[in-house]
Design a protein around this motif. Structure first.
Motif, PDB file in Angstrom:
ATOM      1  N   LYS A  81       0.227   2.731   8.474  1.00 42.57           N
ATOM      2  CA  LYS A  81       1.505   3.392   8.762  1.00 42.57           C
ATOM      3  C   LYS A  81       2.295   2.752   9.896  1.00 42.57           C
ATOM      4  O   LYS A  81       3.485   2.999  10.020  1.00 42.57           O
ATOM      5  CB  LYS A  81       1.255   4.866   9.103  1.00 42.57           C
TER       6      LYS A  81
ATOM      7  N   SER B  86      -4.854   2.206  -1.161  1.00 41.37           N
ATOM      8  CA  SER B  86      -3.848   3.228  -0.842  1.00 41.37           C
ATOM      9  C   SER B  86      -4.265   4.619  -1.320  1.00 41.37           C
ATOM     10  O   SER B  86      -3.737   5.616  -0.845  1.00 41.37           O
ATOM     11  CB  SER B  86      -2.496   2.846  -1.466  1.00 41.37           C
TER      12      SER B  86
ATOM     13  N   TYR C 153       0.385  -3.625  10.974  1.00 41.72           N
ATOM     14  CA  TYR C 153       0.948  -4.784  10.267  1.00 41.72           C
ATOM     15  C   TYR C 153       0.618  -6.074  11.019  1.00 41.72           C
ATOM     16  O   TYR C 153       0.159  -7.059  10.423  1.00 41.72           O
ATOM     17  CB  TYR C 153       2.455  -4.597  10.134  1.00 41.72           C
TER      18      TYR C 153
ATOM     19  N   THR D   6      -3.329   4.575   3.665  1.00 38.34           N
ATOM     20  CA  THR D   6      -2.198   3.648   3.704  1.00 38.34           C
ATOM     21  C   THR D   6      -1.823   3.365   5.155  1.00 38.34           C
ATOM     22  O   THR D   6      -1.550   4.305   5.901  1.00 38.34           O
ATOM     23  CB  THR D   6      -0.977   4.236   2.978  1.00 38.34           C
TER      24      THR D   6
ATOM     25  N   ARG E  15       6.389  -1.171   2.354  1.00 37.19           N
ATOM     26  CA  ARG E  15       5.125  -0.546   1.964  1.00 37.19           C
ATOM     27  C   ARG E  15       4.984  -0.489   0.439  1.00 37.19           C
ATOM     28  O   ARG E  15       4.836   0.574  -0.156  1.00 37.19           O
ATOM     29  CB  ARG E  15       5.003   0.851   2.574  1.00 37.19           C
TER      30      ARG E  15
END
Length: 440
Positions: free
Chosen positions: A328, A322, A333, A326, A311
């Motif tokens: 998590k 961000s 992803y 952001t 990260r």
């Protein structure tokens, strides 16, 4: 997490947004995103969890479509053909569309490198490598700056009429580069460490400076040079070899990865290092490597914000995003990787057809008229983001960017505006330099 279908829709919206503005010379997706957030905000127009995916679409589109402005709108008089970058030489020979195709080959290769790396390599390899090397980033930066200067060599030393004139011509370019580096560094130090710009511009205080270095100075040169209207060939053909393509792709991936992972090191600096490491030769290889490098640098750096084990926040867009949200989870992803593939496919088609259109209609609207419109727009953006003092920073940074052109030295020396103040901060001498400059 927002439903996957919604994330895809916001990614598509980002691609559309990025594609519409990324072909215009002087526009940078980071500046426009900052303006979008400053004027409209996030949370009302779109869910905060969707903003990173909107940003992915916009950044991928920029990495692809900005090839149009690099190739078609950075032109000069034909007498300078032997002094210009490869893309400009292609344009002056009527092969602008071919240059875009070479770039797209590199961009596609960069996307494949990035997606495969993100799926199978980054989660395991990047965290330990980064942990082991990050304490030495200061030494890396110093070494790169020294290498930038060392990679130049005295030129034009055989053209002067007297020994003194030949000495000046030989070293003019190098001394000009050093001057540009330190002047831009001084400006960057003042912008970062004083209240010159309003505190409400915390995330955009560097924007007018970089618009001046790399955007406005470029646009003004287009206005002053009054470039010719050149007929372009829209044929779908490229002259390269498989060996050159593979070698350039490897070099571009290496440079892009270095720039994406380590802070302050930009895509141009990464390309310079990788180009020398892999001994790049030929205009076609240079353009292909740039396509690979820019995709991995821009998109790869932003993707690190999604990597759960690491990260990292790399690049202005990652810092902007961000500050709002952001990602998590590992699911986000994977969704980001899917959004990259989708956005890359659309951006490829958009760039290809836009290039064909530009090649056919290149001599319809003169670049000088377009540059006037862009110059006014850049001034408005700087004012909206940073107020009247932002215009002062824009004026000074534009002058430094033009100085780099006047000395015929690398425009990348303007990165001193970021590198020098960060190096001073990393070595703990910010207070000393503030006192030296009479600022604190």
């Amino acid at each position: 997490m927002v439903p996957l279908s919604d994330l895809l829709i916001w990614s598509l919206a980002g691609v559309l947004f990025g594609a519409l503005i990324s072909w215009i010379p002087g526009f940078h997706i980071f500046n426009i995103m900052a303006l979008l957030v400053a004027v409209f905000g996030v949370g009302e127009l779109m869910p905060v969890q969707a903003f990173p995916f909107f940003a992915i679409g916009a950044i991928v589109a920029y990495a692809y479509v900005s090839a149009i402005s690099s190739v078609y709108f950075s032109v000069a008089d034909e007498s300078a053909v032997f002094l210009l970058f490869p893309t400009q030489r292609y344009l002056l020979l009527g092969r602008g569309h071919e240059a875009v195709l070479l770039y797209l080959i590199g961009a596609v290769a960069g996307t494949l490198f990035l997606v495969l790396g993100a799926l199978f390599l980054f989660p395991r390899v990047l965290p330990p490598i980064y942990q082991a090397t990050s304490p030495y980033i200061t030494y890396f930066l110093v070494a790169i700056v020294v290498f930038m200067f060392m990679s130049e060599w005295p030129k034009e030393g055989d053209r002067g009429r007297t020994p003194a004139e030949r000495l000046w011509l030989a070293w003019r370019q190098i001394l000009g580069g050093i001057l540009v580096f330190f002047l831009s560094g001084l400006l960057g130090f003042i912008v970062m460490n004083t209240n010159l710009l309003p505190t409400t511009s915390a995330y955009t205080r560097l924007t007018p400076m970089f618009i001046g270095f790399f955007g406005m100075s470029w646009v003004i040169l287009n206005i002053l040079s009054n470039p010719p209207m050149l007929e372009q060939v829209p044929d779908d053909r490229v002259e390269s070899s498989l060996y050159n393509t593979l070698k350039a792709s490897f070099g571009g991936a290496l440079g892009g990865t270095i720039a994406a992972v380590y802070p302050i090191i930009t895509g141009g600096m990464g390309a310079l290092i990788a180009g020398h490491m892999t001994s790049q030769r030929g205009d076609d290889a240079f353009i292909i490597s740039q396509g690979v490098n820019r995709v991995i640098y821009y998109v790869g750096a932003f993707t690190l914000l999604f990597l759960p084990q690491l990260r990292l926040t790399r690049g202005a867009a990652a810092w902007l995003v961000s500050s709002i949200y952001t990602p998590k989870s590992y699911a986000e992803y994977l969704a980001a990787i899917g959004a990259i593939l989708l956005s890359a496919g659309i951006s490829f088609l958009f760039t290809y057809y836009l290039s064909r259109f530009m090649a056919r209609s290149f001599n319809v609207v003169h670049i000088k008229k377009l540059s006037y419109v862009v110059a006014v727009t850049l001034v408005v953006i700087s004012y909206l983001l940073t107020g009247p003092m932002g215009l002062a920073v824009l004026f000074v940074s534009t002058a430094i960017g033009l100085m780099a052109a006047a000395f015929n030295t690398r425009r990348s020396y303007c990165l001193g505006g970021l590198i020098l103040p960060v190096l001073i901060s990393m070595t703990g001498h910010t207070g000393y330099f503030m006192h030296l400059l009479g600022l604190g």
